[in-house]
Design an enzyme around this catalytic site. Structure first.
Site, short mmCIF file in Angstrom:
data_model
loop_
_atom_site.label_atom_id
_atom_site.label_comp_id
_atom_site.label_asym_id
_atom_site.label_seq_id
_atom_site.Cartn_x
_atom_site.Cartn_y
_atom_site.Cartn_z
N GLY A 144 -8.26 -4.05 -8.78
CA GLY A 144 -7.37 -3.48 -7.76
C GLY A 144 -6.37 -4.52 -7.29
O GLY A 144 -6.43 -5.69 -7.66
N HIS A 145 -5.46 -4.09 -6.43
CA HIS A 145 -4.45 -5.01 -5.90
C HIS A 145 -5.08 -6.07 -5.01
O HIS A 145 -4.76 -7.23 -5.09
CB HIS A 145 -3.40 -4.25 -5.07
CG HIS A 145 -2.36 -3.58 -5.88
ND1 HIS A 145 -1.40 -4.27 -6.57
CD2 HIS A 145 -2.10 -2.27 -6.11
CE1 HIS A 145 -0.61 -3.43 -7.21
NE2 HIS A 145 -1.01 -2.20 -6.94
N GLY A 146 -5.96 -5.63 -4.10
CA GLY A 146 -6.50 -6.54 -3.11
C GLY A 146 -5.57 -6.63 -1.92
O GLY A 146 -4.46 -6.10 -1.93
N MET A 174 -6.74 -8.66 -7.39
CA MET A 174 -5.82 -9.73 -7.81
C MET A 174 -5.69 -10.82 -6.76
O MET A 174 -5.13 -11.87 -7.02
CB MET A 174 -4.46 -9.12 -8.15
CG MET A 174 -4.52 -8.32 -9.42
SD MET A 174 -2.91 -7.70 -9.89
CE MET A 174 -3.07 -6.00 -9.39
#
Length: 199
Positions: A144-146, A174
């Protein structure tokens, strides 16, 4: 009464990402016939690239101003974010500003992992979409993006829910506490599947 759905995504920089957004658009249009469906992108870089390609590149605020100019009276904003982080808060702030106008009502839908109950539903759905060629003992990493936001804890909740269903499925981001370097020591299979957990 004119009604619109404003789909809000980070945006996509690859053909596969744009194809996924188009597929989502088609599902929304089929499900909500009679509603106008529009898009807004939260990434300035994605908006800049779209503008250079002479494609629609609205931010959330610009899309809402355009909808008000076109005399839409009801706007449902549906963010495609995974968690209710800072990006989601910005969407809510833009909707709240637009909602101050007397002639347009705006409501914001929840992101994918808004509540604890969403985590279990998402884990079961993701488990059904693991690679069909994967062997049972092969690791899968969903990335996921985070975020640097309290809502990022939902990624950890999702990781626990997925591991309860399949011990070889991991969730990473990330950035933040679930970065890939923290997951690598737990990977034991010779082949590892990497899957996006992005919208």
């Amino acid at each position: 009464m004119r009604r619109a759905i404003l789909l809000v995504a980070f945006g996509a920089g690859t053909p596969q990402g744009r194809q996924a957004l188009r597929a989502f658009d088609g599902m929304v249009r089929a499900r909500f016939a009679g509603w106008s469906v529009r898009w807004a992108f939260t990434s300035p870089l994605v908006r800049e690239r779209l503008a250079q390609a002479r494609q629609k590149s609205d931010s959330v605020r610009k899309a809402l101003r355009r909808l008000r100019f076109e005399r839409f009276t009801q706007v449902a904003l549906q963010p495609l974010q995974t968690i209710a982080g800072a990006e989601h808060e910005e969407v809510c702030a833009a909707a709240a500003e637009a909602d101050q106008a007397p002639d347009m009502r705006c409501r914001v839908g929840a992101p994918l992992l808004a509540a604890p109950s969403d985590v279990e539903d998402a884990a079961r759905a993701l488990a059904r979409h693991l690679p069909p060629d994967r062997l049972p003992d092969e690791d899968v990493v969903l990335m996921g993006h985070g975020a640097r936001h309290a809502a990022a804890a939902r990624y950890a909740d999702l990781a626990l829910a997925l591991r309860a269903l399949d011990a070889h499925v991991h969730v990473g981001t990330m950035g933040g506490a679930m970065a890939l370097e923290h997951i690598l020591p737990r990977l034991t299979s010779a082949r590892v599947w990497l899957m996006p957990l992005l919208s």
